[in-house]
Design a protein around this motif. Structure first.
Motif, PDB file in Angstrom:
ATOM      1  N   SER A   3     -28.911  -5.688  24.724  1.00 54.57           N
ATOM      2  CA  SER A   3     -27.770  -6.072  25.500  1.00 54.57           C
ATOM      3  C   SER A   3     -26.487  -5.517  25.208  1.00 54.57           C
ATOM      4  O   SER A   3     -26.287  -5.126  23.797  1.00 54.57           O
ATOM      5  CB  SER A   3     -27.683  -7.590  25.599  1.00 54.57           C
ATOM      6  OG  SER A   3     -27.351  -7.997  24.193  1.00 54.57           O
ATOM      7  N   PHE A   4     -25.426  -5.264  25.813  1.00 54.00           N
ATOM      8  CA  PHE A   4     -24.272  -4.582  25.885  1.00 54.00           C
ATOM      9  C   PHE A   4     -23.259  -5.222  26.138  1.00 54.00           C
ATOM     10  O   PHE A   4     -23.040  -5.954  27.451  1.00 54.00           O
ATOM     11  CB  PHE A   4     -24.171  -3.055  26.332  1.00 54.00           C
ATOM     12  CG  PHE A   4     -25.226  -2.129  25.709  1.00 54.00           C
ATOM     13  CD1 PHE A   4     -24.912  -1.049  24.693  1.00 54.00           C
ATOM     14  CD2 PHE A   4     -26.736  -2.302  25.829  1.00 54.00           C
ATOM     15  CE1 PHE A   4     -25.624  -0.249  24.286  1.00 54.00           C
ATOM     16  CE2 PHE A   4     -27.662  -1.447  25.507  1.00 54.00           C
ATOM     17  CZ  PHE A   4     -27.059  -0.423  24.619  1.00 54.00           C
ATOM     18  N   ALA A   5     -21.823  -5.322  25.446  1.00 55.69           N
ATOM     19  CA  ALA A   5     -20.590  -6.115  26.029  1.00 55.69           C
ATOM     20  C   ALA A   5     -19.566  -5.096  25.494  1.00 55.69           C
ATOM     21  O   ALA A   5     -19.577  -4.341  24.656  1.00 55.69           O
ATOM     22  CB  ALA A   5     -20.586  -7.090  25.302  1.00 55.69           C
ATOM     23  N   CYS A   6     -18.520  -5.297  26.284  1.00 56.92           N
ATOM     24  CA  CYS A   6     -17.165  -4.375  26.147  1.00 56.92           C
ATOM     25  C   CYS A   6     -16.317  -5.532  26.002  1.00 56.92           C
ATOM     26  O   CYS A   6     -16.211  -6.584  26.979  1.00 56.92           O
ATOM     27  CB  CYS A   6     -16.835  -3.465  27.419  1.00 56.92           C
ATOM     28  SG  CYS A   6     -17.980  -2.122  27.129  1.00 56.92           S
ATOM     29  N   VAL A   7     -15.234  -5.509  25.327  1.00 62.05           N
ATOM     30  CA  VAL A   7     -13.885  -6.241  25.216  1.00 62.05           C
ATOM     31  C   VAL A   7     -12.726  -5.522  25.373  1.00 62.05           C
ATOM     32  O   VAL A   7     -12.425  -4.412  24.734  1.00 62.05           O
ATOM     33  CB  VAL A   7     -13.823  -6.968  23.893  1.00 62.05           C
ATOM     34  CG1 VAL A   7     -12.707  -7.922  23.732  1.00 62.05           C
ATOM     35  CG2 VAL A   7     -15.126  -7.616  23.291  1.00 62.05           C
ATOM     36  N   VAL A   8     -12.205  -5.895  26.655  1.00 64.45           N
ATOM     37  CA  VAL A   8     -10.693  -5.112  26.737  1.00 64.45           C
ATOM     38  C   VAL A   8      -9.723  -6.390  26.921  1.00 64.45           C
ATOM     39  O   VAL A   8      -9.712  -7.338  27.533  1.00 64.45           O
ATOM     40  CB  VAL A   8     -10.743  -4.784  28.355  1.00 64.45           C
ATOM     41  CG1 VAL A   8      -9.350  -4.064  28.642  1.00 64.45           C
ATOM     42  CG2 VAL A   8     -11.995  -3.704  28.554  1.00 64.45           C
ATOM     43  N   GLY A   9      -8.508  -5.936  26.231  1.00 70.47           N
ATOM     44  CA  GLY A   9      -7.529  -6.958  26.145  1.00 70.47           C
ATOM     45  C   GLY A   9      -6.540  -7.198  26.995  1.00 70.47           C
ATOM     46  O   GLY A   9      -6.822  -6.460  28.264  1.00 70.47           O
ATOM     47  N   PRO A  10      -5.625  -8.118  27.256  1.00 76.09           N
ATOM     48  CA  PRO A  10      -4.650  -8.294  28.158  1.00 76.09           C
ATOM     49  C   PRO A  10      -3.440  -7.063  28.203  1.00 76.09           C
ATOM     50  O   PRO A  10      -3.748  -6.156  27.512  1.00 76.09           O
ATOM     51  CB  PRO A  10      -3.888  -9.666  27.724  1.00 76.09           C
ATOM     52  CG  PRO A  10      -3.950  -9.580  26.415  1.00 76.09           C
ATOM     53  CD  PRO A  10      -5.342  -8.889  25.923  1.00 76.09           C
ATOM     54  N   GLU A  11      -2.457  -7.416  29.171  1.00 73.32           N
ATOM     55  CA  GLU A  11      -1.494  -6.325  29.284  1.00 73.32           C
ATOM     56  C   GLU A  11      -0.772  -5.941  27.648  1.00 73.32           C
ATOM     57  O   GLU A  11      -0.259  -5.047  27.680  1.00 73.32           O
ATOM     58  CB  GLU A  11      -0.375  -6.913  29.961  1.00 73.32           C
ATOM     59  CG  GLU A  11      -0.872  -6.980  31.558  1.00 73.32           C
ATOM     60  CD  GLU A  11      -1.109  -8.180  31.990  1.00 73.32           C
ATOM     61  OE1 GLU A  11      -1.603  -9.164  30.968  1.00 73.32           O
ATOM     62  OE2 GLU A  11      -0.802  -8.661  33.071  1.00 73.32           O
ATOM     63  N   GLY A  12      -0.858  -7.208  26.957  1.00 73.16           N
ATOM     64  CA  GLY A  12       0.243  -7.225  25.832  1.00 73.16           C
ATOM     65  C   GLY A  12      -0.668  -6.440  24.728  1.00 73.16           C
ATOM     66  O   GLY A  12      -0.277  -6.007  23.516  1.00 73.16           O
ATOM     67  N   GLY A  13      -1.965  -6.223  24.835  1.00 71.56           N
ATOM     68  CA  GLY A  13      -2.984  -5.702  23.966  1.00 71.56           C
ATOM     69  C   GLY A  13      -3.663  -6.629  22.886  1.00 71.56           C
ATOM     70  O   GLY A  13      -3.332  -7.862  23.146  1.00 71.56           O
ATOM     71  N   ILE A  14      -4.351  -6.312  22.076  1.00 77.30           N
ATOM     72  CA  ILE A  14      -5.005  -6.989  21.083  1.00 77.30           C
ATOM     73  C   ILE A  14      -4.413  -6.853  19.610  1.00 77.30           C
ATOM     74  O   ILE A  14      -3.936  -5.834  19.449  1.00 77.30           O
ATOM     75  CB  ILE A  14      -6.480  -6.598  21.093  1.00 77.30           C
ATOM     76  CG1 ILE A  14      -7.157  -6.612  22.373  1.00 77.30           C
ATOM     77  CG2 ILE A  14      -7.183  -7.644  20.077  1.00 77.30           C
ATOM     78  CD1 ILE A  14      -8.582  -5.853  22.351  1.00 77.30           C
ATOM     79  N   THR A  15      -4.118  -7.832  19.055  1.00 77.91           N
ATOM     80  CA  THR A  15      -3.377  -7.855  17.616  1.00 77.91           C
ATOM     81  C   THR A  15      -4.300  -7.490  16.631  1.00 77.91           C
ATOM     82  O   THR A  15      -5.769  -7.596  16.912  1.00 77.91           O
ATOM     83  CB  THR A  15      -2.852  -9.339  17.165  1.00 77.91           C
ATOM     84  OG1 THR A  15      -3.906 -10.419  17.057  1.00 77.91           O
ATOM     85  CG2 THR A  15      -1.940  -9.801  18.379  1.00 77.91           C
ATOM     86  N   ARG A  16      -3.807  -6.998  15.570  1.00 80.86           N
ATOM     87  CA  ARG A  16      -4.656  -6.567  14.414  1.00 80.86           C
ATOM     88  C   ARG A  16      -5.700  -7.423  13.989  1.00 80.86           C
ATOM     89  O   ARG A  16      -6.636  -7.255  13.505  1.00 80.86           O
ATOM     90  CB  ARG A  16      -3.954  -5.931  13.249  1.00 80.86           C
ATOM     91  CG  ARG A  16      -4.751  -5.277  12.070  1.00 80.86           C
ATOM     92  CD  ARG A  16      -3.639  -4.608  11.168  1.00 80.86           C
ATOM     93  NE  ARG A  16      -3.282  -3.353  11.816  1.00 80.86           N
ATOM     94  CZ  ARG A  16      -3.824  -2.064  12.003  1.00 80.86           C
ATOM     95  NH1 ARG A  16      -5.012  -1.837  11.656  1.00 80.86           N
ATOM     96  NH2 ARG A  16      -2.977  -1.183  12.424  1.00 80.86           N
ATOM     97  N   GLU A  17      -5.110  -8.875  13.864  1.00 82.67           N
ATOM     98  CA  GLU A  17      -5.798  -9.754  13.397  1.00 82.67           C
ATOM     99  C   GLU A  17      -7.089 -10.185  14.314  1.00 82.67           C
ATOM    100  O   GLU A  17      -8.146 -10.509  13.836  1.00 82.67           O
ATOM    101  CB  GLU A  17      -5.077 -11.123  13.329  1.00 82.67           C
ATOM    102  CG  GLU A  17      -3.812 -11.346  12.270  1.00 82.67           C
ATOM    103  CD  GLU A  17      -2.726 -10.195  12.601  1.00 82.67           C
ATOM    104  OE1 GLU A  17      -1.928  -9.603  11.707  1.00 82.67           O
ATOM    105  OE2 GLU A  17      -2.562 -10.096  13.763  1.00 82.67           O
ATOM    106  N   GLU A  18      -6.891 -10.084  15.568  1.00 82.67           N
ATOM    107  CA  GLU A  18      -7.905 -10.381  16.573  1.00 82.67           C
ATOM    108  C   GLU A  18      -9.079  -9.277  16.508  1.00 82.67           C
ATOM    109  O   GLU A  18     -10.244  -9.475  16.608  1.00 82.67           O
ATOM    110  CB  GLU A  18      -7.275 -10.331  18.000  1.00 82.67           C
ATOM    111  CG  GLU A  18      -6.532 -11.771  18.262  1.00 82.67           C
ATOM    112  CD  GLU A  18      -5.771 -11.622  19.499  1.00 82.67           C
ATOM    113  OE1 GLU A  18      -5.583 -12.811  20.209  1.00 82.67           O
ATOM    114  OE2 GLU A  18      -5.412 -10.486  20.059  1.00 82.67           O
ATOM    115  N   ILE A  19      -8.394  -8.051  16.562  1.00 83.62           N
ATOM    116  CA  ILE A  19      -9.270  -6.799  15.929  1.00 83.62           C
ATOM    117  C   ILE A  19     -10.193  -7.143  14.842  1.00 83.62           C
ATOM    118  O   ILE A  19     -11.583  -7.096  14.811  1.00 83.62           O
ATOM    119  CB  ILE A  19      -8.648  -5.629  15.628  1.00 83.62           C
ATOM    120  CG1 ILE A  19      -8.074  -5.122  17.058  1.00 83.62           C
ATOM    121  CG2 ILE A  19      -9.478  -4.509  15.399  1.00 83.62           C
ATOM    122  CD1 ILE A  19      -8.957  -4.591  18.173  1.00 83.62           C
TER     123      ILE A  19
END
Length: 261
Positions: A204-220
């Motif tokens: 199985s495969f999954a993609c993660v795309v953040g919101p308009e403001g992007g993803i923080t380094r901590e979330e990464i």
């Protein structure tokens, strides 16, 4: 012109050609069929029975709200993809979420996870989480009917990235890719092709795309701890709904090529 497709309530039976059957629909679905689409007696439709996900070509014999009587004309066989594909998308403002869900279903996602990131502009209380989640599920069903999917992709309740359930869902996928604008020199295509070189057919495969403001380094860092690989779509700055569609399109296209090759 293609026949309209609808999803009935579950029935634990298989139907044979020539059989007369009565199927019940959700009130909103019945209204859509009878009063919006204005399907008439004698008209041919396609019906998928929920839960069993068996599809049939049927002719309408009569209406008895909330049920419809059909004659089974053909049992439809449709190949199901071997890989499960999911999209974790950052909740956005306005109607972008509707577009993301609709396009994801049309492209081929089997599950959708609306996620609240720390930079998400949208702030929802518990009541709005429930109503917004239900709206996205209705959009997924509508898109599945329009694109003649044989199943309705799962749309999970809106949850934050750090929720235990979100992380458990993430952990359930064999390969996870997160789109991050700070990724240098590692394209999504490259990562997927490297995964496919050793992947089994049922992975199985999954993609993660953040919101308009992007993803923080901590979330990464959190995503990487749970097995995600960071990737880039290139140098262009894409709208969030475009980024979701392109990401999922690249994944589905490469998986399709691998399956057919």
């Amino acid at each position: 012109m293609s026949r309209p497709r609808f999803f009935s309530k579950p029935v634990a039976l298989e139907f044979d050609t020539g059989q007369s059957v009565t199927l019940e629909f959700e009130p909103s679905d019945y209204h859509h069929i009878a009063h919006v689409m204005r399907v008439c007696v004698g008209e041919e439709t396609e019906v998928v029975v929920r839960d069993t996900w068996r599809a049939y070509r049927m002719k309408v014999l009569g209406f008895c709200e909330p049920s419809i009587v059909f004659e089974v004309l053909e049992v439809l066989e449709m190949a199901q993809p071997s890989h499960k594909i999911a999209l974790f998308f950052g909740l956005s403002k306005g109607d972008k979420n509707d577009t993301i869900v609709r396009q994801a279903v049309e492209i081929g996602a089997h599950a959708l996870y609306p996620v609240l990131f720390s930079r998400s502009v949208v702030k929802l209380d518990e009541k709005k989480v429930v109503s917004r989640s239900e709206r996205l599920r209705k959009i997924a069903q509508s898109a599945a009917q329009q694109s003649h999917r044989q199943t309705i992709p799962q749309v999970c309740d809106i949850a934050s990235l750090g929720d235990v359930t979100t992380l458990q869902y993430l952990d359930s996928y064999d390969h996870v890719y997160v789109l991050w604008e700070e990724t240098q020199g590692i394209t999504l295509t490259k990562l997927i092709n490297e995964s496919l070189a050793t992947a089994r057919e049922d992975e199985s495969f999954a993609c993660v795309v953040g919101p308009e403001g992007g993803i923080t380094r901590e979330e990464i860092e959190l995503l990487v701890e749970h097995g995600a690989l960071c990737a880039s779509l290139g140098s262009s700055i894409l709208r969030v709904d475009t980024a979701n569609a392109v990401t999922l399109g690249v994944l589905c296209a490469l998986l399709g090529e691998a399956s057919s090759g």
